[in-house]
Design a protein around this motif. Structure first.
Motif, PDB file in Angstrom:
ATOM      1  N   THR A  24     -72.178 -73.749  14.084  1.00 21.16           N
ATOM      2  CA  THR A  24     -72.776 -74.683  15.036  1.00 21.16           C
ATOM      3  C   THR A  24     -72.078 -76.034  14.971  1.00 21.16           C
ATOM      4  O   THR A  24     -71.736 -76.625  15.999  1.00 21.16           O
ATOM      5  CB  THR A  24     -74.286 -74.851  14.747  1.00 21.16           C
ATOM      6  OG1 THR A  24     -74.933 -73.593  14.932  1.00 21.16           O
ATOM      7  CG2 THR A  24     -74.913 -75.888  15.651  1.00 21.16           C
ATOM      8  N   ILE A  25     -71.850 -76.507  13.756  1.00 22.06           N
ATOM      9  CA  ILE A  25     -71.186 -77.802  13.569  1.00 22.06           C
ATOM     10  C   ILE A  25     -69.752 -77.743  14.083  1.00 22.06           C
ATOM     11  O   ILE A  25     -69.311 -78.629  14.838  1.00 22.06           O
ATOM     12  CB  ILE A  25     -71.220 -78.225  12.085  1.00 22.06           C
ATOM     13  CG1 ILE A  25     -72.661 -78.498  11.660  1.00 22.06           C
ATOM     14  CG2 ILE A  25     -70.339 -79.452  11.847  1.00 22.06           C
ATOM     15  CD1 ILE A  25     -72.858 -78.600  10.160  1.00 22.06           C
ATOM     16  N   ALA A  28     -69.644 -77.622  17.890  1.00 19.38           N
ATOM     17  CA  ALA A  28     -69.986 -78.912  18.498  1.00 19.38           C
ATOM     18  C   ALA A  28     -68.817 -79.886  18.416  1.00 19.38           C
ATOM     19  O   ALA A  28     -68.524 -80.600  19.379  1.00 19.38           O
ATOM     20  CB  ALA A  28     -71.217 -79.502  17.819  1.00 19.38           C
ATOM     21  N   ILE A  29     -68.139 -79.884  17.282  1.00 21.76           N
ATOM     22  CA  ILE A  29     -67.014 -80.810  17.095  1.00 21.76           C
ATOM     23  C   ILE A  29     -65.817 -80.385  17.941  1.00 21.76           C
ATOM     24  O   ILE A  29     -65.188 -81.212  18.612  1.00 21.76           O
ATOM     25  CB  ILE A  29     -66.647 -80.915  15.603  1.00 21.76           C
ATOM     26  CG1 ILE A  29     -67.779 -81.615  14.852  1.00 21.76           C
ATOM     27  CG2 ILE A  29     -65.323 -81.660  15.421  1.00 21.76           C
ATOM     28  CD1 ILE A  29     -67.649 -81.559  13.343  1.00 21.76           C
ATOM     29  N   LEU A  40     -75.884 -82.989  16.531  1.00 18.61           N
ATOM     30  CA  LEU A  40     -75.140 -83.380  15.327  1.00 18.61           C
ATOM     31  C   LEU A  40     -75.853 -84.523  14.607  1.00 18.61           C
ATOM     32  O   LEU A  40     -75.864 -84.576  13.369  1.00 18.61           O
ATOM     33  CB  LEU A  40     -73.715 -83.789  15.692  1.00 18.61           C
ATOM     34  CG  LEU A  40     -72.786 -82.652  16.116  1.00 18.61           C
ATOM     35  CD1 LEU A  40     -71.464 -83.212  16.620  1.00 18.61           C
ATOM     36  CD2 LEU A  40     -72.569 -81.677  14.975  1.00 18.61           C
TER      37      LEU A  40
END
Length: 74
Positions: A24-25, A28-29, A40
């Motif tokens: 997920t992180i 998103a980045i 975030l």
């Protein structure tokens, strides 16, 4: 309409394991979409609240370095 964004984000990730949270992180980045920034932020808040003072200082130091590298010419 009562919209609690923080609650909605936490509800969406409540059953995620470590691999899913990391994905997920990373997603998103990599996508760089601004709509992912609140999520975030919520994740960072969780990390911050679970960290001791030393870990918090490390995060602030890393953040400071990241900001300087991003904003200042190399």
């Amino acid at each position: 309409m009562d919209l609690n964004l923080r609650k909605a984000i936490l509800s969406n990730i409540a059953t995620n394991d470590q691999q899913q949270l990391e994905a997920t992180i990373e997603d998103a980045i990599q996508n760089g979409e601004e709509k992912m920034l609140p999520g975030l932020g919520v994740l960072f808040e969780l990390i911050w609240n679970q960290s001791d003072e030393g870990e918090r200082q490390e995060m602030v130091d890393a953040l400071e370095q990241g900001v300087k590298q991003t904003v200042e010419p190399q």
